[in-house]
Scaffold this motif. Structure first.
Motif, PDB file in Angstrom:
ATOM      1  N   ILE A  83       0.836  -1.215   0.000  1.00 17.75           N
ATOM      2  CA  ILE A  83       0.000   0.000   0.000  1.00 17.75           C
ATOM      3  C   ILE A  83       0.867   1.260   0.000  1.00 17.75           C
ATOM      4  O   ILE A  83       0.380   2.364   0.217  1.00 17.75           O
ATOM      5  CB  ILE A  83      -1.011   0.027   1.177  1.00 17.75           C
ATOM      6  CG1 ILE A  83      -0.279  -0.101   2.522  1.00 17.75           C
ATOM      7  CG2 ILE A  83      -2.046  -1.068   1.028  1.00 17.75           C
ATOM      8  CD1 ILE A  83      -1.194   0.078   3.719  1.00 17.75           C
ATOM      9  N   GLY A  84       2.189   1.059  -0.215  1.00 16.87           N
ATOM     10  CA  GLY A  84       3.078   2.203  -0.445  1.00 16.87           C
ATOM     11  C   GLY A  84       3.691   2.834   0.793  1.00 16.87           C
ATOM     12  O   GLY A  84       4.176   3.963   0.735  1.00 16.87           O
ATOM     13  N   LEU A  85       3.717   2.101   1.927  1.00 16.47           N
ATOM     14  CA  LEU A  85       4.348   2.660   3.133  1.00 16.47           C
ATOM     15  C   LEU A  85       5.829   2.305   3.144  1.00 16.47           C
ATOM     16  O   LEU A  85       6.202   1.199   2.753  1.00 16.47           O
ATOM     17  CB  LEU A  85       3.684   2.104   4.402  1.00 16.47           C
ATOM     18  CG  LEU A  85       2.182   2.357   4.553  1.00 16.47           C
ATOM     19  CD1 LEU A  85       1.644   1.632   5.782  1.00 16.47           C
ATOM     20  CD2 LEU A  85       1.908   3.854   4.645  1.00 16.47           C
ATOM     21  N   PRO A  86       6.712   3.204   3.607  1.00 15.75           N
ATOM     22  CA  PRO A  86       8.144   2.901   3.633  1.00 15.75           C
ATOM     23  C   PRO A  86       8.518   1.899   4.737  1.00 15.75           C
ATOM     24  O   PRO A  86       7.784   1.751   5.719  1.00 15.75           O
ATOM     25  CB  PRO A  86       8.795   4.258   3.900  1.00 15.75           C
ATOM     26  CG  PRO A  86       7.744   5.098   4.519  1.00 15.75           C
ATOM     27  CD  PRO A  86       6.416   4.570   4.064  1.00 15.75           C
ATOM     28  N   TYR A  87       9.653   1.236   4.564  1.00 18.99           N
ATOM     29  CA  TYR A  87      10.205   0.285   5.542  1.00 18.99           C
ATOM     30  C   TYR A  87      10.614   1.015   6.824  1.00 18.99           C
ATOM     31  O   TYR A  87      11.152   2.117   6.728  1.00 18.99           O
ATOM     32  CB  TYR A  87      11.428  -0.411   4.935  1.00 18.99           C
ATOM     33  CG  TYR A  87      12.261  -1.166   5.936  1.00 18.99           C
ATOM     34  CD1 TYR A  87      11.956  -2.483   6.256  1.00 18.99           C
ATOM     35  CD2 TYR A  87      13.321  -0.547   6.603  1.00 18.99           C
ATOM     36  CE1 TYR A  87      12.705  -3.160   7.196  1.00 18.99           C
ATOM     37  CE2 TYR A  87      14.066  -1.233   7.550  1.00 18.99           C
ATOM     38  CZ  TYR A  87      13.750  -2.532   7.832  1.00 18.99           C
ATOM     39  OH  TYR A  87      14.476  -3.203   8.773  1.00 18.99           O
ATOM     40  N   PRO A  88      10.456   0.460   8.016  1.00 17.50           N
ATOM     41  CA  PRO A  88       9.716  -0.774   8.289  1.00 17.50           C
ATOM     42  C   PRO A  88       8.231  -0.447   8.428  1.00 17.50           C
ATOM     43  O   PRO A  88       7.844   0.401   9.208  1.00 17.50           O
ATOM     44  CB  PRO A  88      10.306  -1.240   9.617  1.00 17.50           C
ATOM     45  CG  PRO A  88      10.784   0.012  10.292  1.00 17.50           C
ATOM     46  CD  PRO A  88      11.043   1.040   9.231  1.00 17.50           C
ATOM     47  N   LEU A  90      -1.993   3.853  10.905  1.00 13.63           N
ATOM     48  CA  LEU A  90      -3.104   4.122   9.979  1.00 13.63           C
ATOM     49  C   LEU A  90      -4.341   3.315  10.380  1.00 13.63           C
ATOM     50  O   LEU A  90      -5.470   3.808  10.298  1.00 13.63           O
ATOM     51  CB  LEU A  90      -2.700   3.776   8.543  1.00 13.63           C
ATOM     52  CG  LEU A  90      -1.679   4.714   7.879  1.00 13.63           C
ATOM     53  CD1 LEU A  90      -1.309   4.202   6.498  1.00 13.63           C
ATOM     54  CD2 LEU A  90      -2.262   6.129   7.772  1.00 13.63           C
ATOM     55  N   ALA A  91      -4.102   2.078  10.830  1.00 15.69           N
ATOM     56  CA  ALA A  91      -5.216   1.200  11.207  1.00 15.69           C
ATOM     57  C   ALA A  91      -6.051   1.818  12.325  1.00 15.69           C
ATOM     58  O   ALA A  91      -7.273   1.652  12.370  1.00 15.69           O
ATOM     59  CB  ALA A  91      -4.678  -0.170  11.638  1.00 15.69           C
ATOM     60  N   THR A 142      -2.369 -11.902   0.111  1.00 14.31           N
ATOM     61  CA  THR A 142      -2.889 -11.914  -1.261  1.00 14.31           C
ATOM     62  C   THR A 142      -4.287 -11.297  -1.316  1.00 14.31           C
ATOM     63  O   THR A 142      -4.627 -10.578  -2.260  1.00 14.31           O
ATOM     64  CB  THR A 142      -2.948 -13.378  -1.783  1.00 14.31           C
ATOM     65  OG1 THR A 142      -1.698 -13.986  -1.494  1.00 14.31           O
ATOM     66  CG2 THR A 142      -3.195 -13.438  -3.271  1.00 14.31           C
ATOM     67  N   ALA A 143      -5.091 -11.562  -0.270  1.00 13.83           N
ATOM     68  CA  ALA A 143      -6.452 -10.998  -0.227  1.00 13.83           C
ATOM     69  C   ALA A 143      -6.391  -9.477  -0.164  1.00 13.83           C
ATOM     70  O   ALA A 143      -7.186  -8.784  -0.812  1.00 13.83           O
ATOM     71  CB  ALA A 143      -7.202 -11.560   0.985  1.00 13.83           C
ATOM     72  N   VAL A 144      -5.428  -8.948   0.601  1.00 13.81           N
ATOM     73  CA  VAL A 144      -5.288  -7.488   0.690  1.00 13.81           C
ATOM     74  C   VAL A 144      -4.861  -6.933  -0.668  1.00 13.81           C
ATOM     75  O   VAL A 144      -5.388  -5.914  -1.129  1.00 13.81           O
ATOM     76  CB  VAL A 144      -4.271  -7.077   1.788  1.00 13.81           C
ATOM     77  CG1 VAL A 144      -4.044  -5.567   1.770  1.00 13.81           C
ATOM     78  CG2 VAL A 144      -4.756  -7.509   3.160  1.00 13.81           C
ATOM     79  N   LEU A 145      -3.959  -7.639  -1.331  1.00 18.32           N
ATOM     80  CA  LEU A 145      -3.493  -7.198  -2.656  1.00 18.32           C
ATOM     81  C   LEU A 145      -4.675  -7.113  -3.629  1.00 18.32           C
ATOM     82  O   LEU A 145      -4.844  -6.134  -4.357  1.00 18.32           O
ATOM     83  CB  LEU A 145      -2.424  -8.173  -3.176  1.00 18.32           C
ATOM     84  CG  LEU A 145      -1.862  -7.893  -4.564  1.00 18.32           C
ATOM     85  CD1 LEU A 145      -1.132  -6.547  -4.577  1.00 18.32           C
ATOM     86  CD2 LEU A 145      -0.895  -8.992  -5.008  1.00 18.32           C
ATOM     87  N   ARG A 146      -5.518  -8.168  -3.598  1.00 13.90           N
ATOM     88  CA  ARG A 146      -6.680  -8.203  -4.486  1.00 13.90           C
ATOM     89  C   ARG A 146      -7.647  -7.054  -4.167  1.00 13.90           C
ATOM     90  O   ARG A 146      -8.184  -6.399  -5.056  1.00 13.90           O
ATOM     91  CB  ARG A 146      -7.390  -9.556  -4.338  1.00 13.90           C
ATOM     92  CG  ARG A 146      -7.603 -10.202  -5.707  1.00 13.90           C
ATOM     93  CD  ARG A 146      -8.313 -11.532  -5.613  1.00 13.90           C
ATOM     94  NE  ARG A 146      -7.384 -12.618  -5.382  1.00 13.90           N
ATOM     95  CZ  ARG A 146      -7.527 -13.553  -4.443  1.00 13.90           C
ATOM     96  NH1 ARG A 146      -8.552 -13.528  -3.611  1.00 13.90           N
ATOM     97  NH2 ARG A 146      -6.640 -14.515  -4.325  1.00 13.90           N
ATOM     98  N   LEU A 147      -7.822  -6.819  -2.878  1.00 10.56           N
ATOM     99  CA  LEU A 147      -8.720  -5.750  -2.429  1.00 10.56           C
ATOM    100  C   LEU A 147      -8.222  -4.382  -2.923  1.00 10.56           C
ATOM    101  O   LEU A 147      -8.989  -3.579  -3.471  1.00 10.56           O
ATOM    102  CB  LEU A 147      -8.802  -5.775  -0.895  1.00 10.56           C
ATOM    103  CG  LEU A 147      -9.668  -4.730  -0.213  1.00 10.56           C
ATOM    104  CD1 LEU A 147     -11.136  -4.872  -0.634  1.00 10.56           C
ATOM    105  CD2 LEU A 147      -9.580  -4.890   1.320  1.00 10.56           C
ATOM    106  N   VAL A 148      -6.930  -4.153  -2.759  1.00  7.07           N
ATOM    107  CA  VAL A 148      -6.346  -2.869  -3.183  1.00  7.07           C
ATOM    108  C   VAL A 148      -6.535  -2.702  -4.698  1.00  7.07           C
ATOM    109  O   VAL A 148      -6.952  -1.642  -5.178  1.00  7.07           O
ATOM    110  CB  VAL A 148      -4.846  -2.788  -2.801  1.00  7.07           C
ATOM    111  CG1 VAL A 148      -4.170  -1.574  -3.442  1.00  7.07           C
ATOM    112  CG2 VAL A 148      -4.685  -2.732  -1.285  1.00  7.07           C
ATOM    113  N   VAL A 166      -8.433   4.619  -2.937  1.00  8.44           N
ATOM    114  CA  VAL A 166      -8.268   3.400  -2.127  1.00  8.44           C
ATOM    115  C   VAL A 166      -8.430   3.790  -0.647  1.00  8.44           C
ATOM    116  O   VAL A 166      -7.708   4.663  -0.153  1.00  8.44           O
ATOM    117  CB  VAL A 166      -6.878   2.767  -2.372  1.00  8.44           C
ATOM    118  CG1 VAL A 166      -6.738   1.476  -1.589  1.00  8.44           C
ATOM    119  CG2 VAL A 166      -6.641   2.526  -3.856  1.00  8.44           C
ATOM    120  N   PRO A 167      -9.356   3.152   0.070  1.00 11.73           N
ATOM    121  CA  PRO A 167      -9.567   3.512   1.492  1.00 11.73           C
ATOM    122  C   PRO A 167      -8.480   2.880   2.371  1.00 11.73           C
ATOM    123  O   PRO A 167      -8.735   1.907   3.112  1.00 11.73           O
ATOM    124  CB  PRO A 167     -10.950   2.940   1.792  1.00 11.73           C
ATOM    125  CG  PRO A 167     -11.108   1.811   0.830  1.00 11.73           C
ATOM    126  CD  PRO A 167     -10.279   2.091  -0.382  1.00 11.73           C
TER     127      PRO A 167
END
Ligand code: KG4
Ligand code: ZN
Length: 342
Positions: A191-196, A204-205, A232-238, A246-247
């Motif tokens: 979702i584009g957040l930097p490491y770590p 964010l949550a 994988t489910a999160v990837l599909r959702l995004v 994207v929320p």
């Protein structure tokens, strides 16, 4: 709980008791850390040099770079620890170092420093397992004693451990693929957040609605975990938003809800089945706000709940010293070699 240890050179006997000072070094991943702990519970000095800034630009830890950074930092960190503690090498009862699991080149730096100090001051050397050390963080500033059920959640491990005594522990469940921290870091990256990403995703949550999206909990063994399907489910959702609005906060909150629910459900099952009344949270992901909240809620059901304060959740050397003092399954041998996997 006293322990008798022998020094490496002269073979002198040293008794470890509640007044003993243990100096420990931790260098298994991207933190160079040194600490002095009295009687396994009272931190006298705790120094951590983090490499996060160095690895940020690569989006993850590069082992070779990490090892070199440890080499640069180790002497400074040790000197600073002696200074903060206001003591000399002769005042230390034993020196401890992390043996593994971790990055081999990184472990070598800290372990050899600990062995060298033990030889130079003719004190016992205590080799420590990094995972035991995460559990032992819970002995700091508490009166915790086994038996307890531990939920160990870090960047590399997700385990439920039944700790019967200082020398008997059994892993009763673990992840069959990604560790919780790894899942957090991977989802954060996608979702584009930097490491770590773990701590950033957690933040964010807290601003999102955890019930926005129903994400799947894997069906695996009673106390085991699997997080790769969730990722994988999160990837599909995004992807389903096709880049439009994207929320992110709601996705983070729903992911966090799914992970924390799974962890809680399995820990509760382990507590109920074993009849154990004490539960301990440990590892870097123990810093997570929602996982902490859910596990601490077990107090309402009559359980004694422990979790280290934030700075002892992520890698540090105080937990290594506490482990050296309390746990018995150590590698107290100058020839002990580092290892990468548990
Ligand atoms: O125990 P640790 O410091 O290193 C290992 O031994 O692996 O754990 C580091 C892991 C990383 O994956 C990091 O993203 C995660 O702990 N972490 C968190 C939080 N703080 C650290 N994950 C979720 N929420 C947090 N607040
Ligand atoms: Zn760790």
């Amino acid at each position: 709980m006293d322990k008798i240890k022998k020094t490496l050179l002269s073979g002198k006997t040293v008794k470890l008791d509640k007044n003993s000072l243990i100096m420990a070094i931790e260098s298994s991943c991207d933190e160079t850390a040194c600490a002095v702990v009295k009687g396994g519970r009272e931190v006298i000095a705790n120094v951590v040099a983090s490499q996060i800034k160095v690895h940020e630009e690569y989006g993850g830890v590069i082992p070779e770079i990490a090892a070199r950074e440890h080499l640069e930092a180790i002497n400074i960190v040790i000197d600073e620890t002696f200074k903060q503690a206001g003591i000399k090498g002769d005042d230390i009862s034993a020196f401890a170092g992390t043996v593994g699991p971790g990055l081999v080149g990184c472990l070598l730096v800290g372990l050899n420093a600990a062995k060298t100090l033990a030889l130079a001051y003719d004190k016992p050397f205590i080799g420590v397992n990094h995972l035991n050390a995460h559990l032992a963080a819970n002995f700091i500033d508490t009166t915790l004693e086994p038996p307890f059920i531990a939920l160990l959640v870090s960047g590399g491990h997700t385990q439920i451990i039944k700790v019967d005594s200082y020398s008997d522990m059994e892993i009763i469940g673990e992840t069959i693929d990604d560790a919780v921290g790894e899942a957090y870091d991977k989802v954060a990256r996608l979702i584009g957040l930097p490491y770590p990403g773990g701590p950033k995703l957690d933040k964010l949550a807290q601003e999102g609605n955890p019930h926005s999206f129903k994400l799947p909990q894997a069906k695996v063994g009673k106390y085991d975990f699997s997080f790769s399907g969730l990722k994988t489910a999160v990837l599909r959702l995004v992807k389903s938003f096709d880049g439009k609005d994207v929320p992110i906060k709601d996705i983070c909150a729903s992911f966090q809800e799914c992970v924390s629910e799974t962890l809680l459900r399995k820990v509760k099952a382990a507590l109920e089945e074993t009849g154990c009344r004490q539960v301990v949270l440990a590892g870097g992901v123990a810093a997570n706000s929602e996982i902490r909240r859910k596990i601490f809620n077990l107090k309402n059901e009559g359980y004694d709940v422990y979790a280290p304060i934030m700075k002892y959740c992520t890698d540090n050397a105080s937990m290594v010293a506490a482990s050296a003092f309390f746990f018995n399954n150590t590698f107290d041998n100058i020839d002990v070699e580092v290892f990468s996997r548990a």
